[in-house]
Scaffold this motif. Structure first.
Motif, PDB file in Angstrom:
ATOM      1  N   GLN A  87      -1.999   6.492  -8.293  1.00 10.32           N
ATOM      2  CA  GLN A  87      -1.422   5.375  -7.536  1.00 10.32           C
ATOM      3  C   GLN A  87      -0.928   5.852  -6.173  1.00 10.32           C
ATOM      4  O   GLN A  87      -1.211   5.254  -5.142  1.00 10.32           O
ATOM      5  CB  GLN A  87      -0.255   4.788  -8.350  1.00 10.32           C
ATOM      6  CG  GLN A  87       0.024   3.331  -8.065  1.00 10.32           C
ATOM      7  CD  GLN A  87      -0.998   2.420  -8.741  1.00 10.32           C
ATOM      8  OE1 GLN A  87      -1.526   2.775  -9.792  1.00 10.32           O
ATOM      9  NE2 GLN A  87      -1.274   1.279  -8.143  1.00 10.32           N
ATOM     10  N   GLU A  88      -0.208   6.966  -6.212  1.00 10.62           N
ATOM     11  CA  GLU A  88       0.423   7.508  -5.012  1.00 10.62           C
ATOM     12  C   GLU A  88      -0.624   7.945  -3.973  1.00 10.62           C
ATOM     13  O   GLU A  88      -0.480   7.676  -2.789  1.00 10.62           O
ATOM     14  CB  GLU A  88       1.266   8.716  -5.449  1.00 10.62           C
ATOM     15  CG  GLU A  88       2.191   9.290  -4.420  1.00 10.62           C
ATOM     16  CD  GLU A  88       2.931  10.485  -5.026  1.00 10.62           C
ATOM     17  OE1 GLU A  88       3.927  10.247  -5.733  1.00 10.62           O
ATOM     18  OE2 GLU A  88       2.489  11.632  -4.822  1.00 10.62           O
ATOM     19  N   GLN A  89      -1.686   8.589  -4.426  1.00 11.13           N
ATOM     20  CA  GLN A  89      -2.632   9.177  -3.488  1.00 11.13           C
ATOM     21  C   GLN A  89      -3.788   8.261  -3.103  1.00 11.13           C
ATOM     22  O   GLN A  89      -4.380   8.421  -2.048  1.00 11.13           O
ATOM     23  CB  GLN A  89      -3.203  10.482  -4.062  1.00 11.13           C
ATOM     24  CG  GLN A  89      -2.145  11.549  -4.254  1.00 11.13           C
ATOM     25  CD  GLN A  89      -2.735  12.818  -4.883  1.00 11.13           C
ATOM     26  OE1 GLN A  89      -3.888  13.150  -4.658  1.00 11.13           O
ATOM     27  NE2 GLN A  89      -1.935  13.503  -5.671  1.00 11.13           N
ATOM     28  N   PHE A  90      -4.149   7.338  -3.976  1.00  9.64           N
ATOM     29  CA  PHE A  90      -5.377   6.583  -3.713  1.00  9.64           C
ATOM     30  C   PHE A  90      -5.225   5.060  -3.658  1.00  9.64           C
ATOM     31  O   PHE A  90      -6.164   4.377  -3.277  1.00  9.64           O
ATOM     32  CB  PHE A  90      -6.445   6.927  -4.758  1.00  9.64           C
ATOM     33  CG  PHE A  90      -6.901   8.353  -4.718  1.00  9.64           C
ATOM     34  CD1 PHE A  90      -7.762   8.797  -3.717  1.00  9.64           C
ATOM     35  CD2 PHE A  90      -6.454   9.271  -5.661  1.00  9.64           C
ATOM     36  CE1 PHE A  90      -8.194  10.123  -3.675  1.00  9.64           C
ATOM     37  CE2 PHE A  90      -6.874  10.598  -5.625  1.00  9.64           C
ATOM     38  CZ  PHE A  90      -7.741  11.027  -4.637  1.00  9.64           C
ATOM     39  N   ALA A  91      -4.078   4.535  -4.084  1.00 11.31           N
ATOM     40  CA  ALA A  91      -3.945   3.084  -4.187  1.00 11.31           C
ATOM     41  C   ALA A  91      -4.276   2.382  -2.869  1.00 11.31           C
ATOM     42  O   ALA A  91      -3.942   2.867  -1.787  1.00 11.31           O
ATOM     43  CB  ALA A  91      -2.558   2.717  -4.657  1.00 11.31           C
ATOM     44  N   GLU A  92      -4.943   1.240  -2.986  1.00 14.12           N
ATOM     45  CA  GLU A  92      -5.276   0.436  -1.820  1.00 14.12           C
ATOM     46  C   GLU A  92      -4.094  -0.495  -1.525  1.00 14.12           C
ATOM     47  O   GLU A  92      -3.189  -0.609  -2.340  1.00 14.12           O
ATOM     48  CB  GLU A  92      -6.565  -0.339  -2.125  1.00 14.12           C
ATOM     49  CG  GLU A  92      -7.736   0.627  -2.192  1.00 14.12           C
ATOM     50  CD  GLU A  92      -9.032   0.002  -2.676  1.00 14.12           C
ATOM     51  OE1 GLU A  92      -9.006  -1.146  -3.159  1.00 14.12           O
ATOM     52  OE2 GLU A  92     -10.059   0.691  -2.561  1.00 14.12           O
ATOM     53  N   PRO A  93      -4.101  -1.149  -0.355  1.00 14.45           N
ATOM     54  CA  PRO A  93      -2.963  -2.014   0.006  1.00 14.45           C
ATOM     55  C   PRO A  93      -2.572  -3.013  -1.096  1.00 14.45           C
ATOM     56  O   PRO A  93      -1.394  -3.302  -1.293  1.00 14.45           O
ATOM     57  CB  PRO A  93      -3.451  -2.729   1.260  1.00 14.45           C
ATOM     58  CG  PRO A  93      -4.454  -1.801   1.857  1.00 14.45           C
ATOM     59  CD  PRO A  93      -5.096  -1.077   0.727  1.00 14.45           C
ATOM     60  N   ASP A  94      -3.557  -3.515  -1.836  1.00 15.24           N
ATOM     61  CA  ASP A  94      -3.234  -4.486  -2.880  1.00 15.24           C
ATOM     62  C   ASP A  94      -2.756  -3.819  -4.178  1.00 15.24           C
ATOM     63  O   ASP A  94      -2.548  -4.487  -5.189  1.00 15.24           O
ATOM     64  CB  ASP A  94      -4.447  -5.390  -3.160  1.00 15.24           C
ATOM     65  CG  ASP A  94      -5.655  -4.611  -3.670  1.00 15.24           C
ATOM     66  OD1 ASP A  94      -5.561  -3.365  -3.797  1.00 15.24           O
ATOM     67  OD2 ASP A  94      -6.693  -5.241  -3.945  1.00 15.24           O
TER      68      ASP A  94
END
Lengths: 64, 298
Positions: free
Chosen positions: B245-252
């Motif tokens: 989540q921390e490294q790859f999550a997109e804006p949504d």
């Protein structure tokens, strides 16, 4: 009721280890490789050509 | 049970029994999870449509989709007889066999399709040699498999999480094939006119648990032979989710998972195919042509 192996499939099937044609024992539902001394099971008409699921033949079962 | 007859020189990277079990386990609920496999099959079908030819007898290695039979056989009619093969009997193939030991006589098929199976084979050159052997001359081989970039996000964060919590890592995600290597292998195993290309797909998920559920659901749970067979542990999974989540999550807030699909095309050689000319067979000298001065106007 036993399902038979598709004859068209039987035509091209060989032993996965020795590449020689197999003997189909319709009664026992097995495909036999005399050279490799293995009997491959046929379940519901589906040949199971995996060495680790094959039955090792006893001496007198092997046809020369 | 007879002893395994694997040639000893080939390292066992993948546990083939585990491959079989994973696929068998997934068989009952596969419909919900096989979208990637269907997509791969769809792309293969497209490629086949582009090749204007009828294939009297074809072998499909990998039975996790029903797509090719329905479209290719019924609609296009380009395949007259299709034999479905898989390692897992739960997927109701026509025959259960291992592509490392293909049980067919030489020159059996006009077409062989490998559908998302080559990535879990230990002896890829061996499997390709077998495929080459069972193909007739001028036979076509088409394959699709996940390649190098696949799941790179998950691989990265899972390693970090395991290292942080356990002080060491165990391979959890299979090493995938490199596109360039696959091209070389096709050539080395005797395929003519080899073509390798790839397509990158990004699937987004709410969280990592859904991604893991999908992987299991499509029969792709961990098959690496050297893996620590013990469950990775809830703490590591939770930490993986957090880092993902921390490294790859997109804006949504959704997380992306990359899937690189590699496509292989090769033909068994035949005299009707385009051939390089024999060395020394040229009728005009290149040196002369290059040295020739432009014709003067006078």
């Amino acid at each position: 009721m036993k399902q038979e192996v598709d004859p068209k499939l039987l035509e091209i099937l060989v032993c996965p280890l020795t590449h020689v044609p197999l003997r189909y024992d319709a009664e026992a539902q097995e495909l036999i490789s005399d050279q490799a001394k293995l009997a491959f099971p046929v379940r519901d008409g589906i040949p199971i050509m995996l060495v680790d699921e094959a039955r090792e033949l006893e001496g007198r079962e092997v046809k020369k | 049970m007879p002893p395994a007859t694997q040639p000893s020189a080939i390292p066992e990277i993948f546990d083939r029994t585990q491959v079989k079990n994973s696929r068998n386990h997934a068989a009952h609920t596969l419909d919900q999870y096989r979208f990637l496999i269907d997509r791969a099959a769809h792309d293969i079908a497209d490629r086949l449509t582009d090749i204007n030819r009828t294939f009297p007898r074809a072998l499909q290695i990998g039975a996790r989709t029903t797509y090719p039979q329905e479209t290719l056989l019924c609609q296009n009619g380009s395949i007259e007889e299709l034999i479905k093969m898989d390692l897992a009997d739960g997927l109701s193939p026509d025959i259960v066999a291992d592509e490392e030991l293909l049980p067919f006589t030489d020159n059996s098929f006009d077409l062989v399709i490998s559908l998302m199976t080559l990535h879990s084979v230990n002896d890829v050159p061996g499997a390709l040699t077998h495929i080459h052997r069972v193909l007739k001359p001028d036979g076509l081989f088409l394959a699709v498999l996940p390649g190098g970039d696949t799941l790179h996000e998950l691989r990265h964060v899972m390693m970090e999480a395991e290292l942080a919590l356990k002080g060491g890592v165990s391979p959890r995600i299979a090493p995938f094939a490199d596109k360039k290597q696959m091209g070389g292998l096709l050539q080395r195993t005797g395929f003519a006119l080899p073509v390798v290309d790839s397509d990158t797909i990004t699937v987004t998920y709410e969280h990592v648990f859904k991604l893991l559920q999908d992987l299991r659901g499509m029969g792709e749970s961990n098959i690496v032979a050297s893996t620590n067979k013990k469950y990775i542990g809830k703490a590591v999974i939770t930490e993986t989710a957090r880092r993902y989540q921390e490294q790859f999550a997109e804006p949504d807030g959704r997380i992306p998972a990359t899937v690189e699909m590699i496509f292989l095309t090769g033909w068994t050689p035949h005299e009707s195919q385009q051939q390089p000319m024999r060395p020394g067979s040229a009728e005009h000298s290149l040196t002369e042509a290059l040295q020739k001065k432009p014709a003067s106007n006078t």
